[in-house]
Design a protein around this motif. Structure first.
Motif, PDB file in Angstrom:
ATOM      1  N   TYR A 156      -0.989  -0.685  -7.890  1.00  0.00           N
ATOM      2  CA  TYR A 156      -0.084  -1.470  -7.065  1.00  0.00           C
ATOM      3  C   TYR A 156       1.341  -1.606  -7.628  1.00  0.00           C
ATOM      4  CZ  TYR A 156      -4.070  -2.126  -4.121  1.00  0.00           C
ATOM      5  OH  TYR A 156      -5.263  -1.970  -3.250  1.00  0.00           O
ATOM      6  N   ASP A 157       1.649  -0.989  -8.626  1.00  0.00           N
ATOM      7  CA  ASP A 157       2.915  -1.196  -9.071  1.00  0.00           C
ATOM      8  C   ASP A 157       3.972  -0.317  -8.226  1.00  0.00           C
ATOM      9  OD1 ASP A 157       5.476  -1.465 -10.596  1.00  0.00           O
ATOM     10  OD2 ASP A 157       4.696  -0.461 -12.562  1.00  0.00           O
ATOM     11  N   ILE A 158       4.923  -1.221  -7.628  1.00  0.00           N
ATOM     12  CA  ILE A 158       5.892  -0.831  -6.780  1.00  0.00           C
ATOM     13  C   ILE A 158       6.892   0.444  -7.058  1.00  0.00           C
ATOM     14  CG2 ILE A 158       7.756  -2.412  -7.050  1.00  0.00           C
ATOM     15  CD1 ILE A 158       6.724  -1.074  -3.419  1.00  0.00           C
ATOM     16  N   ARG A 159       6.951   0.254  -8.452  1.00  0.00           N
ATOM     17  CA  ARG A 159       8.018   1.225  -9.261  1.00  0.00           C
ATOM     18  C   ARG A 159       7.438   2.530  -9.401  1.00  0.00           C
ATOM     19  NH1 ARG A 159      12.398  -1.795 -10.282  1.00  0.00           N
ATOM     20  NH2 ARG A 159      12.228  -3.797 -10.560  1.00  0.00           N
ATOM     21  N   THR A 160       6.189   2.519  -9.519  1.00  0.00           N
ATOM     22  CA  THR A 160       5.603   3.967  -9.607  1.00  0.00           C
ATOM     23  C   THR A 160       5.311   4.490  -8.306  1.00  0.00           C
ATOM     24  OG1 THR A 160       4.407   3.262 -11.365  1.00  0.00           O
ATOM     25  CG2 THR A 160       3.394   4.984 -10.302  1.00  0.00           C
ATOM     26  N   LEU A 161       4.928   3.534  -7.371  1.00  0.00           N
ATOM     27  CA  LEU A 161       4.847   4.081  -5.936  1.00  0.00           C
ATOM     28  C   LEU A 161       6.066   4.506  -5.321  1.00  0.00           C
ATOM     29  CD1 LEU A 161       2.358   1.390  -4.410  1.00  0.00           C
ATOM     30  CD2 LEU A 161       1.877   3.598  -4.927  1.00  0.00           C
ATOM     31  N   ALA A 162       7.199   4.066  -5.634  1.00  0.00           N
ATOM     32  CA  ALA A 162       8.674   4.254  -5.343  1.00  0.00           C
ATOM     33  C   ALA A 162       8.938   5.667  -5.615  1.00  0.00           C
ATOM     34  CB  ALA A 162       9.648   3.467  -5.671  1.00  0.00           C
ATOM     35  N   VAL A 163       8.814   6.057  -6.928  1.00  0.00           N
ATOM     36  CA  VAL A 163       8.736   7.543  -7.601  1.00  0.00           C
ATOM     37  C   VAL A 163       8.058   8.365  -6.768  1.00  0.00           C
ATOM     38  CG1 VAL A 163       8.541   8.836  -9.565  1.00  0.00           C
ATOM     39  CG2 VAL A 163       9.649   6.524  -9.829  1.00  0.00           C
TER      40      VAL A 163
END
Length: 344
Positions: A328-335
């Motif tokens: 659920y880490d948004i930065r990983t999902l954004a990548v």
């Protein structure tokens, strides 16, 4: 918006297509981040003709404002098919249909029919959970994209809890919260009935409702009928919900259905105990802070369970690593989403 705030905006820029004019809650932030806001023409038709007009209006808007990717967030296959077909016929290379729920309040029969038509389109298929994917798509040809969070900001902070409780005047009270739009899905009538039972058993409890919606005036009237207006706060739309979680003692969430609620993920990130309906997907239980209960149980049972959770002695902790491991880490999902938008 969570993604827009952290995605590499030198490579990916968002535009938003809206059907209603007027200043929205995020408009100024969107513009500050370099995004654009466009509006469709007004929909005037009724009945079946309304869907045809919506298709034509959307197709015209997408031709006026061409893009590389059209990302559709929805919960109904009829809407998904109509919008995806308009986007593909407008020449947009990548069209994403993103399922965000596990049921609907209207046209269930149409949803089942349009699932078959949706399966014929060359689109990308996303879902916020496995359950939401199975609701929208005929086959297991979808990808689960979690509702990500900025975990650097969203975690339990004792100093923030002390500050917000002091500012809101919550000291000495047990604060029960709900965050969600005032509509049928969120089941506010049942929520108020449960709180009525809770407050009769514990006079130190207080209910705070965050959100707006078409049923707000009806729920306000219900609160007044029950003589609870001094114990229930209507806070409207707030930009500081993450701080309010810190000051709450319990989240009460009896929705009729959900895909995978962002609110419940946020609350668990703050290690806030949650009492929720079992109509929520089991995937929602990321931590042991989430307790499910059937809506078939009467308000008295819900109230008893709520009080038990309110007075549990387990201290709240920093859940960032738990949420990060769960994806659920948004930065990983954004990548990852950036790669998908580029067609990779």
């Amino acid at each position: 918006m969570n993604l827009f705030r952290v995605i590499d905006r030198e490579k990916i820029q968002f535009s938003f297509l809206c059907s209603r004019r007027g200043e929205g809650d995020y408009d100024s932030e969107i513009r500050a981040l370099g995004g654009q806001i466009f509006y469709t023409s007004e929909i005037t038709a009724r009945g079946p003709a309304k869907q045809i007009q919506k298709f034509r209006v959307l197709k015209k808007a997408l031709r006026q404002h061409p893009c590389d990717v059209y990302h559709i967030h929805t919960h109904h296959a009829m809407d998904a098919f109509r919008d995806a077909l308009a986007a593909k016929s407008s020449g947009i290379p990548i069209v994403v249909v993103h399922s965000h729920n596990t049921s609907a309040l209207y046209h269930i029969g149409a949803h089942k029919v349009f699932r078959y038509l949706l399966a014929l389109l060359p689109i990308r298929r996303f879902a916020c959970s496995e359950a939401a994917g199975h609701w929208m798509f005929l086959r297991n040809n979808f990808r689960v994209i979690h509702n990500g969070l900025n975990l650097d900001d969203l975690y339990f902070q004792p100093e923030s809890r002390a500050r917000v409780r002091d500012e809101m005047g919550w000291n000495g009270q047990k604060i029960i919260g709900h965050v969600g739009r005032f509509n049928e899905q969120k089941n506010h009538r049942f929520l108020i009935n449960v709180f009525e039972k809770i407050h009769k058993m514990d006079q130190t409890t207080r209910l705070v409702l965050v959100g707006q919606g078409e049923l707000e005036s009806e729920i306000r009237s219900l609160v007044q009928e029950k003589g609870l207006e001094d114990e229930v706060d209507f806070l409207g739309v707030r930009s500081d919900v993450q701080i309010l979680y810190q000051g709450m003692d319990l989240l009460l969430f009896p929705s009729l259905f959900e895909g995978l609620s962002v609110v419940l993920v946020e609350a668990q990130a703050c290690d806030l105990p949650c009492l929720v309906s079992d109509t929520n997907s089991s995937e929602t239980a990321i931590t042991n802070r989430l307790t499910m209960l059937s809506l078939k149980e009467p308000p008295e049972i819900w109230a008893q369970k709520a009080l038990k959770l309110l007075y549990a002695s387990k201290p709240r902790e920093d859940n960032r690593e738990v949420l990060r491991k769960a994806g659920y880490d948004i930065r990983t999902l954004a990548v990852n989403l950036e790669k998908i938008y580029k067609g990779q």
